[in-house]
Design an enzyme around this catalytic site. Structure first.
Site, PDB file in Angstrom:
ATOM      1  CG  ASP A   1      20.319 -17.140  49.393  1.00 30.72           C
ATOM      2  OD1 ASP A   1      21.178 -16.261  49.551  1.00 30.72           O
ATOM      3  OD2 ASP A   1      20.264 -17.880  48.391  1.00 30.72           O
TER       4      ASP A   1
HETATM    5  C1  26A Z   1      24.512 -12.449  39.618  1.00 30.57           C
HETATM    6  N1  26A Z   1      24.530 -13.771  40.197  1.00 30.57           N
HETATM    7  C2  26A Z   1      25.734 -14.525  39.981  1.00 30.57           C
HETATM    8  C3  26A Z   1      23.458 -14.234  40.956  1.00 30.57           C
HETATM    9  C4  26A Z   1      23.409 -15.529  41.525  1.00 30.57           C
HETATM   10  C5  26A Z   1      22.308 -15.857  42.343  1.00 30.57           C
HETATM   11  N2  26A Z   1      21.309 -15.004  42.599  1.00 30.57           N
HETATM   12  C6  26A Z   1      21.396 -13.804  42.011  1.00 30.57           C
HETATM   13  N3  26A Z   1      22.422 -13.410  41.216  1.00 30.57           N
HETATM   14  N4  26A Z   1      24.222 -16.617  41.483  1.00 30.57           N
HETATM   15  C7  26A Z   1      23.654 -17.570  42.231  1.00 30.57           C
HETATM   16  N5  26A Z   1      22.494 -17.110  42.757  1.00 30.57           N
HETATM   17  C8  26A Z   1      21.555 -17.819  43.613  1.00 30.57           C
HETATM   18  O1  26A Z   1      22.154 -18.046  44.845  1.00 30.57           O
HETATM   19  C9  26A Z   1      21.386 -19.049  45.474  1.00 30.57           C
HETATM   20  C10 26A Z   1      22.201 -19.697  46.539  1.00 30.57           C
HETATM   21  O2  26A Z   1      22.590 -18.778  47.486  1.00 30.57           O
HETATM   22  C11 26A Z   1      21.167 -19.180  43.096  1.00 30.57           C
HETATM   23  O3  26A Z   1      20.033 -19.080  42.258  1.00 30.57           O
HETATM   24  C12 26A Z   1      20.905 -19.980  44.382  1.00 30.57           C
HETATM   25  O4  26A Z   1      19.538 -20.245  44.573  1.00 30.57           O
END
Ligand code: 26A
Length: 357
Positions: free
Chosen positions: A312
């Site tokens: 990210d």
């Molecule tokens: C729908 N899902 C599974 C998600 C996520 C997500 N952000 C949005 N939607 N699953 C994990 N994360 C975020 O990814 C970041 C790491 O790349 C987590 O909150 C974490 O900060």
């Protein structure tokens, strides 16, 4: 009131990350059927995790949500108020924590707030060695509705942006909103950036992804997400180069801009494919290899704290640099730098006071 108006708008699922280091990693992961390095949506069998991990003495709470992290990454490079973030939260303390972190880091929160009992989403981050397994309960995040985009202050923010960033994760529930934003942005000459986010997005949401792709100018993903797309699209065992080139050549609504496909590979080189190299600094040049390989600076093993959020922050660095009018080469390098800073911190965070990029 700040006189700065947002030039980058990021859209996604706002989450609070609940991070725990687990001593006996494989055993804990096996208990819940988790992979050491993955991101999934919680099923019923995973729900006890959220009660369990908060009792772990090593638990920490960090702002998360993939696109929200990227927003903070872009903001690291820009004057406060240059980046806005859109998503849906509950009317609770978690949302307050997220708003506070955004404000502190210069990101303008444009949340849709759902009334109680809706709760802000959370992500369990299970750390074992240098791997991280993410288990997300979206809660209020998946109650996002398209009418939020029509609210005057949200519509004005979207209308003023030069770059729009959408996380692939949003496609699990928000394809209608994502399409509306991307179609409009693309038709009005703004740059639309999409992140594949996780292998399960191309795997299970390929239809939604391919609906959105024509309006996407820059697609970002890592090697496992690219491979998951290849598998879903029947590309057999195509190489990463071939996958990137195929995605770059996917149909495009705004034919006057090339599509760039950026594939990161953790500590290994990043690849960039362009549908149509040109003399523009924000594109591969006709004399570059296509795809072009960008080496990633090495980080000493003892500097690695946690890789959560590195992808990210890479995206945030790329967005911020492009918003500053930097070339593609500089934008990729900036992405690498922010990714590396993030790996040296706990969670999807950067270093403060800010380091010179
Ligand atoms: C729908 N899902 C599974 C998600 C996520 C997500 N952000 C949005 N939607 N699953 C994990 N994360 C975020 O990814 C970041 C790491 O790349 C987590 O909150 C974490 O900060």
């Amino acid at each position: 009131m700040s006189s700065v108006t947002p030039i980058v708008v990021s859209i996604g699922n706002p989450l609070l990350d609940i991070t725990v280091p687990v001593a006996d990693g494989p055993k804990y992961l096996e208990k819940y059927g988790l992979k050491a390095n993955d991101a999934i949506l919680a099923e019923d069998k995973h729900l006890p995790i959220y009660q369990e991990i908060v009792k772990n003495p090593g638990v920490t709470y960090v702002a998360g949500g993939a696109a929200q992290n990227a927003a903070r990454g872009a903001s690291y490079l820009l004057p406060a108020g240059s980046v806005a973030y859109i998503g849906s939260v509950g009317d609770d303390d978690l949302a307050k924590t997220l708003t506070d972190v955004n404000t502190k880091e210069g990101v303008v929160s444009k949340y849709q707030v759902q009334a109680a009992p809706a709760q802000t989403g959370a992500c369990a981050v299970i750390l074992s060695n240098h791997d991280r397994s993410l288990v997300t309960t979206l809660r209020a995040a998946e109650q996002f509705t398209k009418d939020h985009l029509a609210k005057p202050e949200v519509a004005a923010t979207l209308a003023g942006a030069k770059l729009i960033y959408i996380e692939g994760y949003f496609l699990t529930h928000g394809i209608e909103s994502a399409l509306e934003v991307a179609k409009h942005a693309s038709a009005t000459g703004r740059t639309v950036v999409l992140n594949l986010s996780a292998p399960f997005i191309p795997q299970f949401f390929k239809v939604q992804l391919e609906d959105l792709l024509p309006h996407v100018d820059i697609l970002i993903g890592n090697e496992s997400e690219a491979a998951a797309y290849a598998e879903a699209a029947g590309l057999g065992d195509a190489s990463l180069e071939q996958i990137a080139t195929t995605l770059a050549g996917f149909s495009k609504s705004n034919a006057s801009r090339p599509r760039l496909v950026v594939v990161t590979q953790g500590a290994d080189s990043t690849l960039v494919a362009s549908s149509s190299p040109s003399a523009s600094p924000a594109n591969l040049s006709p004399t570059d290899a296509n795809p072009k390989t960008y080496p990633v600076p090495k980080l000493a093993a003892d500097k690695i704290i946690d890789t959560n959020g590195a992808g990210d922050m890479f995206a945030g660095g790329l967005l911020g640099a492009l918003a500053l009018g930097k070339s593609l080469d500089v934008a990729i390098e900036t992405g690498h730098k922010l990714g590396q800073i993030c790996v040296g911190q706990n969670g999807a965070t950067l270093e403060f006071p800010k380091v010179q990029i």
